[in-house]
Write a protein that holds these residues in place. Structure first.
Motif, PDB file in Angstrom:
ATOM      1  N   GLY A  97      -8.760 -27.761 -35.036  1.00 19.15           N
ATOM      2  CA  GLY A  97      -8.247 -27.065 -36.226  1.00 19.15           C
ATOM      3  C   GLY A  97      -9.351 -26.859 -37.252  1.00 19.15           C
ATOM      4  N   LEU A  98     -10.128 -27.903 -37.472  1.00 20.19           N
ATOM      5  CA  LEU A  98     -11.222 -27.833 -38.436  1.00 20.19           C
ATOM      6  C   LEU A  98     -12.322 -26.901 -37.931  1.00 20.19           C
ATOM      7  CD1 LEU A  98     -12.225 -28.904 -41.123  1.00 20.19           C
ATOM      8  CD2 LEU A  98     -13.211 -30.865 -39.919  1.00 20.19           C
ATOM      9  N   TYR A  99     -12.622 -27.016 -36.641  1.00 15.16           N
ATOM     10  CA  TYR A  99     -13.653 -26.146 -36.050  1.00 15.16           C
ATOM     11  C   TYR A  99     -13.274 -24.676 -36.248  1.00 15.16           C
ATOM     12  CZ  TYR A  99     -16.410 -23.710 -32.544  1.00 15.16           C
ATOM     13  OH  TYR A  99     -17.259 -22.816 -31.909  1.00 15.16           O
ATOM     14  N   LEU A 100     -12.009 -24.331 -35.941  1.00 17.24           N
ATOM     15  CA  LEU A 100     -11.589 -22.927 -36.032  1.00 17.24           C
ATOM     16  C   LEU A 100     -11.580 -22.443 -37.484  1.00 17.24           C
ATOM     17  CD1 LEU A 100      -8.721 -22.893 -33.361  1.00 17.24           C
ATOM     18  CD2 LEU A 100     -11.004 -21.877 -33.149  1.00 17.24           C
ATOM     19  N   LYS A 101     -11.211 -23.345 -38.377  1.00 15.96           N
ATOM     20  CA  LYS A 101     -11.206 -22.964 -39.795  1.00 15.96           C
ATOM     21  C   LYS A 101     -12.636 -22.635 -40.238  1.00 15.96           C
ATOM     22  CE  LYS A 101      -9.243 -24.164 -44.160  1.00 15.96           C
ATOM     23  NZ  LYS A 101      -8.760 -25.154 -45.076  1.00 15.96           N
ATOM     24  N   ASN A 102     -13.573 -23.447 -39.819  1.00 17.05           N
ATOM     25  CA  ASN A 102     -14.977 -23.180 -40.170  1.00 17.05           C
ATOM     26  C   ASN A 102     -15.487 -21.926 -39.475  1.00 17.05           C
ATOM     27  OD1 ASN A 102     -15.244 -25.397 -41.836  1.00 17.05           O
ATOM     28  ND2 ASN A 102     -15.867 -26.761 -40.187  1.00 17.05           N
ATOM     29  N   TYR A 103     -15.112 -21.740 -38.226  1.00 20.49           N
ATOM     30  CA  TYR A 103     -15.622 -20.615 -37.438  1.00 20.49           C
ATOM     31  C   TYR A 103     -15.100 -19.278 -37.980  1.00 20.49           C
ATOM     32  CZ  TYR A 103     -16.901 -17.889 -33.308  1.00 20.49           C
ATOM     33  OH  TYR A 103     -17.445 -16.945 -32.462  1.00 20.49           O
ATOM     34  N   PHE A 104     -13.778 -19.229 -38.241  1.00 18.18           N
ATOM     35  CA  PHE A 104     -13.174 -17.962 -38.666  1.00 18.18           C
ATOM     36  C   PHE A 104     -13.040 -17.843 -40.192  1.00 18.18           C
ATOM     37  CE2 PHE A 104     -11.525 -18.241 -34.269  1.00 18.18           C
ATOM     38  CZ  PHE A 104     -11.923 -16.999 -33.806  1.00 18.18           C
ATOM     39  N   GLY A 105     -13.282 -18.946 -40.903  1.00 21.41           N
ATOM     40  CA  GLY A 105     -13.198 -18.902 -42.363  1.00 21.41           C
ATOM     41  C   GLY A 105     -11.779 -18.986 -42.884  1.00 21.41           C
ATOM     42  N   LYS A 106     -10.814 -19.265 -42.026  1.00 24.03           N
ATOM     43  CA  LYS A 106      -9.424 -19.449 -42.471  1.00 24.03           C
ATOM     44  C   LYS A 106      -8.633 -20.187 -41.398  1.00 24.03           C
ATOM     45  CE  LYS A 106      -6.979 -15.632 -42.750  1.00 24.03           C
ATOM     46  NZ  LYS A 106      -6.525 -14.227 -42.817  1.00 24.03           N
ATOM     47  N   LYS A 107      -7.468 -20.657 -41.787  1.00 30.65           N
ATOM     48  CA  LYS A 107      -6.620 -21.370 -40.827  1.00 30.65           C
ATOM     49  C   LYS A 107      -6.351 -20.476 -39.615  1.00 30.65           C
ATOM     50  CE  LYS A 107      -2.051 -23.508 -40.397  1.00 30.65           C
ATOM     51  NZ  LYS A 107      -2.463 -24.679 -39.624  1.00 30.65           N
ATOM     52  N   THR A 108      -6.498 -21.050 -38.450  1.00 28.94           N
ATOM     53  CA  THR A 108      -6.315 -20.270 -37.228  1.00 28.94           C
ATOM     54  C   THR A 108      -5.251 -20.928 -36.367  1.00 28.94           C
ATOM     55  OG1 THR A 108      -8.566 -19.459 -37.308  1.00 28.94           O
ATOM     56  CG2 THR A 108      -7.498 -19.407 -35.161  1.00 28.94           C
ATOM     57  N   VAL A 109      -4.273 -20.123 -35.996  1.00 27.22           N
ATOM     58  CA  VAL A 109      -3.118 -20.643 -35.253  1.00 27.22           C
ATOM     59  C   VAL A 109      -3.160 -20.119 -33.827  1.00 27.22           C
ATOM     60  CG1 VAL A 109      -0.594 -20.623 -35.157  1.00 27.22           C
ATOM     61  CG2 VAL A 109      -1.740 -20.666 -37.360  1.00 27.22           C
TER      62      VAL A 109
ATOM     63  N   TRP B  89       3.375 -17.276 -39.214  1.00 32.46           N
ATOM     64  CA  TRP B  89       2.143 -17.689 -39.923  1.00 32.46           C
ATOM     65  C   TRP B  89       1.407 -16.440 -40.395  1.00 32.46           C
ATOM     66  CZ3 TRP B  89       3.213 -20.200 -35.117  1.00 32.46           C
ATOM     67  CH2 TRP B  89       3.584 -21.533 -35.236  1.00 32.46           C
ATOM     68  N   PRO B  90       1.948 -15.710 -41.370  1.00 35.60           N
ATOM     69  CA  PRO B  90       1.412 -14.399 -41.726  1.00 35.60           C
ATOM     70  C   PRO B  90      -0.004 -14.415 -42.305  1.00 35.60           C
ATOM     71  CG  PRO B  90       3.111 -15.070 -43.281  1.00 35.60           C
ATOM     72  CD  PRO B  90       3.110 -16.086 -42.193  1.00 35.60           C
ATOM     73  N   ASP B  91      -0.387 -15.500 -42.955  1.00 33.53           N
ATOM     74  CA  ASP B  91      -1.704 -15.498 -43.607  1.00 33.53           C
ATOM     75  C   ASP B  91      -2.783 -16.121 -42.738  1.00 33.53           C
ATOM     76  OD1 ASP B  91      -0.556 -14.356 -45.860  1.00 33.53           O
ATOM     77  OD2 ASP B  91       0.107 -16.325 -46.566  1.00 33.53           O
ATOM     78  N   SER B  92      -2.455 -16.418 -41.508  1.00 34.97           N
ATOM     79  CA  SER B  92      -3.404 -17.119 -40.652  1.00 34.97           C
ATOM     80  C   SER B  92      -4.110 -16.159 -39.709  1.00 34.97           C
ATOM     81  CB  SER B  92      -2.678 -18.159 -39.800  1.00 34.97           C
ATOM     82  OG  SER B  92      -1.935 -18.999 -40.612  1.00 34.97           O
TER      83      SER B  92
END
Ligand code: SF4
Length: 301
Positions: free
Chosen positions: A16-28, A76-79
């Protein structure tokens, strides 16, 4: 390569943390049913499936993709969204079928990448070429269901391929720079704590991208239910938590952790009867790490 370092404040390199850093936002991850089957079910490798696998079927895929994506992305509209081909064996089809299904998803503007769960014995050179092509265009990981490195257990669980097939798949995926996630199960019949930690050490030596670990659940509709109806993989949350923390300590910090507990739906869960308590288990893991003043990879240093 992921550069996150683990420590007491940030003890686990979670995906979860890796994807947030990679894409710059929460990724589902949006779990999609690709309508594939499995060579361990259709008789080409085995019948009845791996003994822990529930027999849930898979629906008609192509017409369902846009609907599934819409439903899940509405939630999860903002993800950011990754499409996750999760059910059964998602490279078990002709290359043309795989191409059509993967691109049907990737052509959706809501989707930023793709994760494909499969068996290491379900690749061909043409499939590797397709994955290579996709990997060069978008974010991709391939997830290999290994469960254990031990041949005796592999036979007992009816996995139907030897370890060397896994080794070859990991090597080829690595040559193609494709992120590889390995799935291990703790608590398989006959395995000692040492056996499980040996599986962890073995898969980590290949510098894989990620690791997915969970306890064996006995679920309704599986062969386990028939063969070992009274089997319980771990007697308590504490016993399981302690083993997961032992494993985390020997997993290098640059390997992303994708899962640390199972999530069988309660209506089909037989044992352990506490394994649906995901939050309690994760809290227990963090608490145990804290009490040991430990973190992922601490014993690799
Ligand atoms: S666990 Fe995977 S490989 Fe085993 S029967 Fe189920 S879908 Fe097939």
């Amino acid at each position: 390569m992921n550069t996150i370092q683990c420590n007491a404040e940030n003890p686990i390199n979670s995906i979860g943390l890796y994807l947030k850093n990679y894409f710059g936002k929460k990724t589902v991850k949006l779990s999609l049913d690709g309508g594939f089957t499995c060579p361990n079910r259709d008789g080409s490798k085995g019948v009845g499936g791996c003994i822990f696998c529930s027999a849930d079927g898979s629906g008609d895929f192509a017409s369902n993709i846009p609907g599934q994506i819409k439903l899940l992305s509405d939630k999860w509209p903002d993800s950011n969204h990754l499409a996750y081909f999760q059910n059964h064996t998602n490279t078990y089809a002709s290359v043309s079928e795989l191409r059509q299904k993967y691109y049907a998803v990737l052509n959706n503007p809501e989707i930023s990448g793709i994760a494909i769960a499969t068996r290491p014995d379900c690749f061909s050179e043409e499939i590797y070429e397709l994955l290579d092509e996709i990997n060069k265009k978008t974010f991709l990981w391939v997830e290999l269901g290994l469960q254990t490195i031990h041949q005796e257990t592999a036979e007992l669980i009816n996995r139907c391929y030897p370890l060397k097939v896994y080794d070859e798949a990991v090597k080829r995926l690595k040559e193609l720079n494709i992120r590889t996630v390995v799935h291990l199960i703790f608590g398989l019949p006959g395995e000692s704590k040492q056996d499980m930690l040996d599986s962890v050490r073995y898969v980590c030596k290949d510098k894989i991208f990620g690791l997915k670990i969970h306890m064996l659940n006995v679920v309704k509709g599986s062969q386990m239910e028939k063969l070992y109806p009274d089997y319980v993989s771990f007697c308590s949350i504490e016993e399981y938590v302690s083993l997961v923390v032992d494993a985390l300590e020997i997993i290098p910090a640059d390997i992303t952790i994708h899962r640390m507990s199972a999530d069988a739906p309660r209506p089909i869960l037989i044992s352990p009867d506490w394994s649906y308590k995901k939050r309690t288990i994760l809290n227990g893991i963090h608490k145990e790490l804290k009490s040991r003043n430990s973190w992922q990879g601490k014993k690799c240093l």
